[in-house]
Design a protein around this motif. Sequence first.
Motif, PDB file in Angstrom:
ATOM      1  N   GLU A  43       1.833   6.132   8.028  1.00 29.15           N
ATOM      2  CA  GLU A  43       0.422   5.724   7.991  1.00 29.15           C
ATOM      3  C   GLU A  43       0.294   4.204   7.929  1.00 29.15           C
ATOM      4  N   ILE A  44       1.230   3.559   7.226  1.00 29.02           N
ATOM      5  CA  ILE A  44       1.224   2.090   7.183  1.00 29.02           C
ATOM      6  C   ILE A  44       1.362   1.529   8.593  1.00 29.02           C
ATOM      7  N   GLY A  45       2.239   2.143   9.393  1.00 30.84           N
ATOM      8  CA  GLY A  45       2.405   1.708  10.776  1.00 30.84           C
ATOM      9  C   GLY A  45       1.127   1.866  11.581  1.00 30.84           C
ATOM     10  N   VAL A  46       0.415   2.988  11.386  1.00 26.56           N
ATOM     11  CA  VAL A  46      -0.844   3.208  12.097  1.00 26.56           C
ATOM     12  C   VAL A  46      -1.864   2.143  11.697  1.00 26.56           C
ATOM     13  N   LEU A  47      -1.964   1.860  10.395  1.00 26.07           N
ATOM     14  CA  LEU A  47      -2.918   0.866   9.935  1.00 26.07           C
ATOM     15  C   LEU A  47      -2.615  -0.517  10.498  1.00 26.07           C
TER      16      LEU A  47
ATOM     17  N   PHE B 131      -5.529  -3.560  10.232  1.00 27.14           N
ATOM     18  CA  PHE B 131      -5.972  -3.554   8.839  1.00 27.14           C
ATOM     19  C   PHE B 131      -4.982  -4.341   7.980  1.00 27.14           C
ATOM     20  N   THR B 132      -5.480  -5.283   7.206  1.00 19.53           N
ATOM     21  CA  THR B 132      -4.638  -6.048   6.287  1.00 19.53           C
ATOM     22  C   THR B 132      -4.925  -5.701   4.834  1.00 19.53           C
ATOM     23  N   GLU B 133      -6.167  -5.331   4.516  1.00 18.87           N
ATOM     24  CA  GLU B 133      -6.559  -4.916   3.169  1.00 18.87           C
ATOM     25  C   GLU B 133      -6.997  -3.458   3.221  1.00 18.87           C
ATOM     26  N   ILE B 134      -6.450  -2.648   2.326  1.00 21.05           N
ATOM     27  CA  ILE B 134      -6.645  -1.199   2.382  1.00 21.05           C
ATOM     28  C   ILE B 134      -7.397  -0.720   1.141  1.00 21.05           C
ATOM     29  N   PRO B 135      -8.465   0.109   1.309  1.00 19.60           N
ATOM     30  CA  PRO B 135      -9.190   0.645   0.142  1.00 19.60           C
ATOM     31  C   PRO B 135      -8.443   1.839  -0.460  1.00 19.60           C
ATOM     32  N   VAL B 136      -8.072   1.727  -1.725  1.00 18.51           N
ATOM     33  CA  VAL B 136      -7.337   2.800  -2.402  1.00 18.51           C
ATOM     34  C   VAL B 136      -7.974   3.072  -3.761  1.00 18.51           C
TER      35      VAL B 136
ATOM     36  N   ALA C   3       0.794  -1.233   0.000  1.00 18.57           N
ATOM     37  CA  ALA C   3       0.000   0.000   0.000  1.00 18.57           C
ATOM     38  C   ALA C   3       0.824   1.278   0.000  1.00 18.57           C
ATOM     39  N   ILE C   4       2.132   1.185   0.141  1.00 16.23           N
ATOM     40  CA  ILE C   4       2.953   2.394   0.222  1.00 16.23           C
ATOM     41  C   ILE C   4       2.764   3.263  -1.020  1.00 16.23           C
ATOM     42  N   GLY C   5       2.535   4.566  -0.807  1.00 12.48           N
ATOM     43  CA  GLY C   5       2.383   5.520  -1.897  1.00 12.48           C
ATOM     44  C   GLY C   5       0.995   5.590  -2.503  1.00 12.48           C
ATOM     45  N   ARG C   6       0.104   4.662  -2.154  1.00 10.54           N
ATOM     46  CA  ARG C   6      -1.234   4.670  -2.745  1.00 10.54           C
ATOM     47  C   ARG C   6      -2.126   5.706  -2.063  1.00 10.54           C
TER      48      ARG C   6
ATOM     49  N   ILE D 263     -12.078   4.519  19.478  1.00  7.45           N
ATOM     50  CA  ILE D 263     -13.044   3.843  18.621  1.00  7.45           C
ATOM     51  C   ILE D 263     -13.872   4.875  17.839  1.00  7.45           C
ATOM     52  N   ASP D 264     -14.082   4.618  16.549  1.00 11.70           N
ATOM     53  CA  ASP D 264     -14.866   5.453  15.627  1.00 11.70           C
ATOM     54  C   ASP D 264     -14.150   6.747  15.231  1.00 11.70           C
ATOM     55  N   GLU D 265     -12.892   6.874  15.575  1.00 10.52           N
ATOM     56  CA  GLU D 265     -12.117   8.052  15.158  1.00 10.52           C
ATOM     57  C   GLU D 265     -11.630   7.867  13.726  1.00 10.52           C
ATOM     58  N   VAL D 266     -11.683   8.957  12.927  1.00  5.76           N
ATOM     59  CA  VAL D 266     -11.101   8.930  11.580  1.00  5.76           C
ATOM     60  C   VAL D 266      -9.594   9.089  11.722  1.00  5.76           C
ATOM     61  N   VAL D 267      -8.871   8.031  11.409  1.00  7.18           N
ATOM     62  CA  VAL D 267      -7.420   8.055  11.626  1.00  7.18           C
ATOM     63  C   VAL D 267      -6.655   8.457  10.364  1.00  7.18           C
ATOM     64  N   ILE D 268      -7.204   8.142   9.192  1.00  8.15           N
ATOM     65  CA  ILE D 268      -6.581   8.545   7.924  1.00  8.15           C
ATOM     66  C   ILE D 268      -7.687   9.008   6.984  1.00  8.15           C
ATOM     67  N   LYS D 269      -7.559  10.232   6.481  1.00 13.56           N
ATOM     68  CA  LYS D 269      -8.615  10.810   5.656  1.00 13.56           C
ATOM     69  C   LYS D 269      -8.516  10.357   4.201  1.00 13.56           C
ATOM     70  N   LYS D 270      -9.669  10.340   3.557  1.00 13.14           N
ATOM     71  CA  LYS D 270      -9.735  10.063   2.125  1.00 13.14           C
ATOM     72  C   LYS D 270      -8.806  11.012   1.371  1.00 13.14           C
ATOM     73  N   GLY D 271      -8.051  10.459   0.416  1.00  8.27           N
ATOM     74  CA  GLY D 271      -7.146  11.286  -0.373  1.00  8.27           C
ATOM     75  C   GLY D 271      -5.732  11.350   0.171  1.00  8.27           C
ATOM     76  N   THR D 272      -5.478  10.704   1.303  1.00  9.34           N
ATOM     77  CA  THR D 272      -4.133  10.710   1.878  1.00  9.34           C
ATOM     78  C   THR D 272      -3.226   9.752   1.113  1.00  9.34           C
ATOM     79  N   LYS D 273      -2.029  10.218   0.799  1.00 11.02           N
ATOM     80  CA  LYS D 273      -1.025   9.345   0.178  1.00 11.02           C
ATOM     81  C   LYS D 273      -0.277   8.625   1.287  1.00 11.02           C
ATOM     82  N   LEU D 274      -0.297   7.305   1.238  1.00  5.66           N
ATOM     83  CA  LEU D 274       0.225   6.510   2.346  1.00  5.66           C
ATOM     84  C   LEU D 274       1.751   6.527   2.385  1.00  5.66           C
ATOM     85  N   ARG D 275       2.290   6.939   3.533  1.00  5.91           N
ATOM     86  CA  ARG D 275       3.712   6.903   3.824  1.00  5.91           C
ATOM     87  C   ARG D 275       3.975   5.722   4.774  1.00  5.91           C
ATOM     88  N   PRO D 276       5.220   5.406   5.053  1.00  6.25           N
ATOM     89  CA  PRO D 276       5.489   4.333   6.017  1.00  6.25           C
ATOM     90  C   PRO D 276       4.819   4.578   7.367  1.00  6.25           C
TER      91      PRO D 276
END
Length: 409
Positions: free
Chosen positions: A166-170, A175-180, A34-37, A151-164
Amino acid sequence: MDLFNVVSVNKAQNILNENFYYKLEKEEINLEKAIGRIIYEDIISKVNVPEFRRSTVDGYAVNCRDVAGASESMPAMLNLKGEVLMGELAGHSIDLPGECVYVPTGGMIPDGADAVVMIEYTEKLDEETILINSACANGDNVVQIGDDISIDEVVIKKGTKLRPYEIGVLSSLGFTEIPVFRKPKVGIISTGDEIVGINEIPKLGQVRDINTYLLYSSILKDEAEPINYGVVKDEYELLKSTVDKALKQCDMVLISGGSSVGVKDQTIEVIDSFQESEVLVHGIAVKPGKPTIISKVCGKAVFGLPGHPLSCAIIYQIIVKNFINKLQNNIDKEYPVQCSFSINYHKAKGREEYLPVVLKNVDNKFIADPIFSKSGLITGFSKAYGYIKIDKNIEGLREGEKVLVYKFN
């Protein structure tokens, strides 16, 4: 010969935004890839992080009331009930006044404790007695449940480019499968009788294809999918059939070369030959890159980019890249570096200029030094850290003037 009816860079960008609406599909990808997506939808936490109270230091979990007023001259004397082991539930709790439990960094806070005293402020009198030399307040050195993520907090907003990061947070949220966003497909066509492939030996008057590979790598870096349609000679039917093929396979098409008004420049004629076509822009008030085409063919964006590598690279950076980002709702922002300009520089009014620069560190101050290169050359551009934008109404820059340098990504 037709004259350019030039528009400003901002006008060109607005025309793109007003004339195109793309709906890129969602796809699920593995976290490891998912990096960069670009995130397709808000990522909402289903858990608290942390899910238990934990210590931020090595020390002793206490009830802060038991150490009120404690000091080196008058320490509080507490009874040690045991210790918490890393990765395990707290096997002890503070049930009576005057009790404490040893907790390592990251260890679980036992029930009955509301603070942790750092081990540096304690002294072990014997196996069962601890002297506390410092008072503490409720919550000191303790991470509470949900302090990081709730719980229920938005941790990564739509349109964010994933860096290492954000990958760590996920990963912390499971999360194992990420919607991009699906990567937009971008067709690349290089035109010109003088252009030959990079594996060929150019004859006098010919040059190897630079722009295809410049654009291809730029598109990859911007999380889109480039498709190379090769070098096409300045022949109308050949160029038309190649553009037609690219339009059927891609979300947008970049035609490098042939965007000027010379006798053999075929791009405009080919674009006009399609039934559903409209030239939206032919000429941008910018240096370098004036002979740029933006058109709409069969509902898709077709760009005619200048053939000179430096001009092509600048137009990609300020027009095409911006469009690709908007397709994916990319919310990342660029933050330029403020520098001092190194020389007095004059430019013509009436069009924006993008000037490649290198950065120098002189006495802990950044100096922007321009690179002067003819538009047909690429080496000066490759040496640049980034570029400065000089407004169309400005006649030049003074030595020492503050400028903003945007990094070439």
